[in-house]
Write a protein that holds these residues in place. Structure first.
Motif, PDB file in Angstrom:
ATOM      1  N   THR A 453      45.094 120.832  37.651  1.00 26.42           N
ATOM      2  CA  THR A 453      45.524 121.320  38.954  1.00 26.42           C
ATOM      3  C   THR A 453      46.051 122.743  38.763  1.00 26.42           C
ATOM      4  O   THR A 453      47.233 122.934  38.447  1.00 26.42           O
ATOM      5  CB  THR A 453      46.605 120.413  39.559  1.00 26.42           C
ATOM      6  N   PRO A 454      45.202 123.771  38.907  1.00 27.48           N
ATOM      7  CA  PRO A 454      45.593 125.149  38.577  1.00 27.48           C
ATOM      8  C   PRO A 454      46.840 125.644  39.298  1.00 27.48           C
ATOM      9  O   PRO A 454      47.611 126.427  38.738  1.00 27.48           O
ATOM     10  CB  PRO A 454      44.360 125.972  38.971  1.00 27.48           C
ATOM     11  N   PHE A 455      47.053 125.194  40.548  1.00 28.62           N
ATOM     12  CA  PHE A 455      48.168 125.746  41.322  1.00 28.62           C
ATOM     13  C   PHE A 455      49.532 125.250  40.833  1.00 28.62           C
ATOM     14  O   PHE A 455      50.564 125.712  41.321  1.00 28.62           O
ATOM     15  CB  PHE A 455      47.980 125.452  42.805  1.00 28.62           C
ATOM     16  N   LEU A 456      49.545 124.336  39.843  1.00 32.11           N
ATOM     17  CA  LEU A 456      50.798 123.925  39.217  1.00 32.11           C
ATOM     18  C   LEU A 456      51.119 124.753  37.975  1.00 32.11           C
ATOM     19  O   LEU A 456      52.150 124.545  37.340  1.00 32.11           O
ATOM     20  CB  LEU A 456      50.745 122.439  38.848  1.00 32.11           C
ATOM     21  N   ASP A 457      50.252 125.686  37.632  1.00 28.09           N
ATOM     22  CA  ASP A 457      50.513 126.614  36.533  1.00 28.09           C
ATOM     23  C   ASP A 457      51.803 127.385  36.831  1.00 28.09           C
ATOM     24  O   ASP A 457      52.059 127.790  37.964  1.00 28.09           O
ATOM     25  CB  ASP A 457      49.329 127.583  36.411  1.00 28.09           C
ATOM     26  N   ASN A 458      52.638 127.601  35.807  1.00 25.05           N
ATOM     27  CA  ASN A 458      53.905 128.310  35.998  1.00 25.05           C
ATOM     28  C   ASN A 458      53.731 129.619  36.756  1.00 25.05           C
ATOM     29  O   ASN A 458      54.566 129.999  37.585  1.00 25.05           O
ATOM     30  CB  ASN A 458      54.542 128.639  34.642  1.00 25.05           C
ATOM     31  N   ARG A 459      52.654 130.322  36.461  1.00 25.08           N
ATOM     32  CA  ARG A 459      52.474 131.656  37.034  1.00 25.08           C
ATOM     33  C   ARG A 459      52.194 131.595  38.529  1.00 25.08           C
ATOM     34  O   ARG A 459      52.608 132.486  39.279  1.00 25.08           O
ATOM     35  CB  ARG A 459      51.368 132.396  36.265  1.00 25.08           C
ATOM     36  N   PHE A 460      51.504 130.564  38.983  1.00 25.68           N
ATOM     37  CA  PHE A 460      51.296 130.399  40.422  1.00 25.68           C
ATOM     38  C   PHE A 460      52.591 129.981  41.110  1.00 25.68           C
ATOM     39  O   PHE A 460      52.891 130.425  42.222  1.00 25.68           O
ATOM     40  CB  PHE A 460      50.198 129.364  40.689  1.00 25.68           C
ATOM     41  N   VAL A 461      53.363 129.112  40.450  1.00 28.21           N
ATOM     42  CA  VAL A 461      54.651 128.710  41.023  1.00 28.21           C
ATOM     43  C   VAL A 461      55.556 129.933  41.162  1.00 28.21           C
ATOM     44  O   VAL A 461      56.229 130.116  42.188  1.00 28.21           O
ATOM     45  CB  VAL A 461      55.316 127.625  40.153  1.00 28.21           C
ATOM     46  N   ASP A 462      55.577 130.790  40.143  1.00 25.73           N
ATOM     47  CA  ASP A 462      56.395 132.006  40.207  1.00 25.73           C
ATOM     48  C   ASP A 462      55.934 132.919  41.342  1.00 25.73           C
ATOM     49  O   ASP A 462      56.758 133.545  42.029  1.00 25.73           O
ATOM     50  CB  ASP A 462      56.331 132.761  38.875  1.00 25.73           C
ATOM     51  N   LEU A 463      54.630 133.002  41.547  1.00 30.70           N
ATOM     52  CA  LEU A 463      54.114 133.844  42.629  1.00 30.70           C
ATOM     53  C   LEU A 463      54.510 133.265  43.984  1.00 30.70           C
ATOM     54  O   LEU A 463      54.933 134.008  44.886  1.00 30.70           O
ATOM     55  CB  LEU A 463      52.594 133.962  42.526  1.00 30.70           C
ATOM     56  N   ALA A 464      54.416 131.953  44.136  1.00 30.27           N
ATOM     57  CA  ALA A 464      54.755 131.316  45.407  1.00 30.27           C
ATOM     58  C   ALA A 464      56.227 131.526  45.758  1.00 30.27           C
ATOM     59  O   ALA A 464      56.577 131.772  46.918  1.00 30.27           O
ATOM     60  CB  ALA A 464      54.437 129.820  45.349  1.00 30.27           C
ATOM     61  N   ARG A 465      57.104 131.448  44.751  1.00 28.50           N
ATOM     62  CA  ARG A 465      58.532 131.594  45.042  1.00 28.50           C
ATOM     63  C   ARG A 465      58.945 133.060  45.177  1.00 28.50           C
ATOM     64  O   ARG A 465      60.100 133.345  45.470  1.00 28.50           O
ATOM     65  CB  ARG A 465      59.370 130.885  43.979  1.00 28.50           C
ATOM     66  N   SER A 466      58.008 133.971  44.979  1.00 32.98           N
ATOM     67  CA  SER A 466      58.309 135.394  45.188  1.00 32.98           C
ATOM     68  C   SER A 466      57.721 135.929  46.493  1.00 32.98           C
ATOM     69  O   SER A 466      57.982 137.065  46.876  1.00 32.98           O
ATOM     70  CB  SER A 466      57.767 136.226  44.015  1.00 32.98           C
ATOM     71  N   MET A 467      56.940 135.090  47.214  1.00 30.67           N
ATOM     72  CA  MET A 467      56.313 135.529  48.452  1.00 30.67           C
ATOM     73  C   MET A 467      57.278 135.421  49.626  1.00 30.67           C
ATOM     74  O   MET A 467      57.897 134.372  49.822  1.00 30.67           O
ATOM     75  CB  MET A 467      55.057 134.683  48.750  1.00 30.67           C
ATOM     76  N   PRO A 468      57.433 136.472  50.426  1.00 31.62           N
ATOM     77  CA  PRO A 468      58.303 136.398  51.612  1.00 31.62           C
ATOM     78  C   PRO A 468      57.823 135.324  52.594  1.00 31.62           C
ATOM     79  O   PRO A 468      56.631 135.021  52.668  1.00 31.62           O
ATOM     80  CB  PRO A 468      58.180 137.797  52.225  1.00 31.62           C
ATOM     81  N   VAL A 469      58.761 134.798  53.347  1.00 27.82           N
ATOM     82  CA  VAL A 469      58.454 133.727  54.300  1.00 27.82           C
ATOM     83  C   VAL A 469      57.387 134.165  55.296  1.00 27.82           C
ATOM     84  O   VAL A 469      56.519 133.376  55.687  1.00 27.82           O
ATOM     85  CB  VAL A 469      59.743 133.293  55.039  1.00 27.82           C
ATOM     86  N   ARG A 470      57.418 135.418  55.709  1.00 22.24           N
ATOM     87  CA  ARG A 470      56.462 135.875  56.725  1.00 22.24           C
ATOM     88  C   ARG A 470      55.016 135.716  56.240  1.00 22.24           C
ATOM     89  O   ARG A 470      54.112 135.464  57.047  1.00 22.24           O
ATOM     90  CB  ARG A 470      56.742 137.329  57.109  1.00 22.24           C
ATOM     91  N   TYR A 471      54.791 135.846  54.943  1.00 23.27           N
ATOM     92  CA  TYR A 471      53.437 135.665  54.422  1.00 23.27           C
ATOM     93  C   TYR A 471      53.088 134.190  54.273  1.00 23.27           C
ATOM     94  O   TYR A 471      51.930 133.800  54.436  1.00 23.27           O
ATOM     95  CB  TYR A 471      53.282 136.374  53.076  1.00 23.27           C
ATOM     96  N   HIS A 472      54.077 133.367  53.956  1.00 14.59           N
ATOM     97  CA  HIS A 472      53.832 131.926  53.884  1.00 14.59           C
ATOM     98  C   HIS A 472      53.421 131.377  55.250  1.00 14.59           C
ATOM     99  O   HIS A 472      52.529 130.526  55.349  1.00 14.59           O
ATOM    100  CB  HIS A 472      55.094 131.192  53.409  1.00 14.59           C
ATOM    101  N   LEU A 473      54.070 131.869  56.311  1.00 15.04           N
ATOM    102  CA  LEU A 473      53.859 131.303  57.641  1.00 15.04           C
ATOM    103  C   LEU A 473      52.738 131.971  58.423  1.00 15.04           C
ATOM    104  O   LEU A 473      52.004 131.302  59.155  1.00 15.04           O
ATOM    105  CB  LEU A 473      55.150 131.393  58.455  1.00 15.04           C
TER     106      LEU A 473
END
Length: 607
Positions: A453-473
């Protein structure tokens, strides 16, 4: 990979492993190692040389997969001829137990340190492969299966009512808790050591998940996302294992097909629905062999007969979607890749938002963040309820509050896991630790087939937690990356919404809901059977009404319904009959069936 079970303590070592619980279908290789005061049994698909011995004669077992090591530079595990445990041993020789701090993995690692006379258990950052344990008078029992821990005669199966009510209301037990007083979950991102002589247990957390948004442009995150995708696939270029892809009609798994080469793409369905035809078209454009995994009519009943004995009280039995195809998948490919958690981490799944109920029209989720300023705000986000067949049900809010501690610095502890704030609890709570996930799909896969499951790679998790909410939504990094990597695949409309992933917000948002409304209320394709759908999953409520297996389940477990102190037998039958008469109690009944078919629950009544 299937499971690990072990005991610590002189008398405990003479116990026999609960092999049936550790093995998914009986085709596994089971190895048991006895050394000093510890016994470890591991079951796996195919021969695995575990434990691996270090120069100092320490022994290492790995449950899951280690991808690399994040030090001054990133070290790619696949560049060398390593198994997971030989690579863990390589890291351990260089860094000692501190290898955990740089480990990029979806795995738990067990290290018997003979010189120190202790067992160390390392969990990855998110706790993707949970480890459960119980302390007894003579030592400790641990396993990747709650039910395997409870199978030990020294473990008391007394119920933790708060954990049980959490499972019944939300299909998962948060944090380090379980539905049993004696059994706990090791925290994520932790190094736990057990003194083999005394049984003393010590846990050190080496990582915490925190939200650290960067004020950067959307294109920055798209570029970084694409770069990471290309990197994780390049790292596996020399891996000679055969890879297959679980392909849907959406965009997450399609993106993996755009980033890497998969000779085979599997799609799970009941018939050649709109979603199946979309997946077939995507596979054709990517030059992948499309293979339909067509479910049998009694697929749900087959899952009910097999799956509950392997579950850890997160999710329901009917979410082990690939059950029945696991042997075929293991024969045709060595690793099955999935796009799971792509939508959770990058398409708004993390951010608490509003669901507007429009009655018969349906519901809409506006791209507006909910404020989380109080415990009441957080409880509103959870939006759970206890089923109607609970004997003397408590007030659910009181149960949740009893396990939530607010601190003067603004941080909170919820079921033993710390979060920087109530907001971050709302943000990350559904997936941190990953055993908080109320869907069994991922955990079932870890039992059935070697999966990635590539999206569980540490580097993707780090990217997700660095993205502003406006881009998530209000933006979609997955669709943007798909357009960058494969414009052809990005032009194929999403099977459910009919919108091309290449569309931009807010046009994408408006078109998505307009299309969903049109297909739901104006025109839609007819399915061959009432419970078949245009998507990948059956309508479970209709399955229950059409196939009528529910009453048989209740009658088969009638004595158990009567014996379990937290269930109201008559109310359970009444709930089923109300569902058969048209009310919707799908989730409650499938959760009940899951519980009734678990050997651990049956043991409660027997003891």
């Amino acid at each position: 990979m299937v499971g690990v079970w072990g005991v610590i303590g002189g008398r405990q070592r003479r116990s026999e492993a609960p092999i049936e619980t550790l093995c998914w279908d009986g085709d596994e290789v089971v190895e048991t190692t006895v050394a000093d005061e510890v016994l470890v049994t591991k079951s796996s698909h195919g021969a695995v040389e575990d434990p691996v011995r270090t120069d100092g004669h320490d022994a290492i077992w790995t449950f899951g997969e280690i991808h690399g090591f994040e030090g001054d530079t990133y070290e790619n595990r696949y560049a060398g001829c390593y198994t997971d445990s030989t690579y863990a041993a390589h890291l351990y020789r260089r860094h000692g137990l501190d290898f955990a701090r740089g480990m990029n993995a979806t795995a738990s690692v067990f290290v018997h340190q003979r010189e120190h006379d202790r067992l160390a258990i390392v969990t990855d950052r998110l706790g993707t492969h949970p480890v459960y344990y119980a302390e007894t008078d003579d030592g400790i029992v641990f396993s990747t299966s709650i039910q395997a821990v409870l199978a030990h005669p020294a473990v008391d199966p007394a119920i933790d009512t708060h954990g049980l009510y959490s499972y019944l209301a939300f299909d998962r037990v948060p944090g380090v808790d379980t539905p049993f007083e004696a059994v706990s979950t090791l925290p994520p991102g932790a190094i736990t050591t057990v003194d083999l002589a005394t049984g003393d247990l010590d846990t050190e957390r080496y990582w915490h998940l925190e939200y650290e948004p960067l004020d950067r442009s959307f294109s920055y995150f798209v570029d970084r996302f694409v770069e990471l995708l290309q990197q994780v696939f390049a790292e596996r270029a020399d891996d000679d294992r055969r890879y297959g892809l679980l392909l849907s009609g959406g965009s997450d798994s399609r993106l993996l097909l755009a980033a890497g080469e998969f000779p085979v793409a599997y799609h799970l369905a009941d018939w050649m629905s709109r979603e199946a035809r979309t997946a077939e078209r995507i596979a054709f454009l990517a030059d992948a062999d499309f293979r339909l995994l067509e479910r049998l009519d009694d697929h749900v009943e087959r899952m009910l007969d097999h799956v509950p004995r392997h579950m850890n009280f997160n999710g329901r039995f009917d979410q082990a979607h690939l059950h029945g195809f696991d042997a075929r998948l293991r024969e045709e490919c060595d690793v099955l890749a999935t796009g799971l958690y792509g939508d959770s981490f990058f398409k708004g799944g993390l951010v608490p938002a509003f669901d507007l109920d429009l009655g018969p029209v349906g519901s809409v989720t506006p791209p507006i963040e909910r404020d989380i300023e109080s415990v009441d705000d957080y409880l509103d986000v959870l939006d759970g309820s206890l089923p109607p067949f609970i004997e003397t049900p408590p007030e659910l809010g009181a149960v949740l509050r009893a396990n939530l501690e607010e601190r003067p610095d603004g941080s909170v502890s919820f079921h033993g896991i710390e979060y920087a704030s109530l907001y971050e609890l709302a943000l990350f709570g559904p997936y941190y630790p990953l055993s908080n996930d109320s869907d069994y799909h991922y955990f079932g896969l870890t039992q059935m087939v070697p999966q990635w499951t590539p999206f569980l790679d540490n580097r993707f998790v780090d990217l997700a937690r660095s993205m502003p909410v406006r881009y998530h939504l209000r933006r979609d990094v997955v669709n943007a990356a798909l357009s960058a990597l494969s414009p052809a695949l990005a032009t194929v409309p999403h099977s459910e919404t009919g919108v091309r992933p290449a569309s931009r917000f807010p046009l994408d948002y408006a078109k998505r809901y307009a299309s969903l409304f049109w297909r739901k209320h104006v025109t839609d394709e007819r399915s061959p059977k009432p419970y078949y759908s245009r998507g990948p999953w059956r309508d479970r409520g209709v399955v229950l009404r059409e196939r009528g297996f529910g009453r048989e389940v209740l009658e088969r477990n009638d004595a158990l319904l009567e014996a379990l102190p937290f269930l109201d037998r008559e109310a359970a039958y009444a709930c089923y009959e109300a569902h058969m008469d048209g009310e919707d109690h799908t989730a409650a009944l499938y959760t009940l069936f899951t519980i009734l078919e678990m050997p651990a629950v049956e043991a409660i009544a027997e003891r």
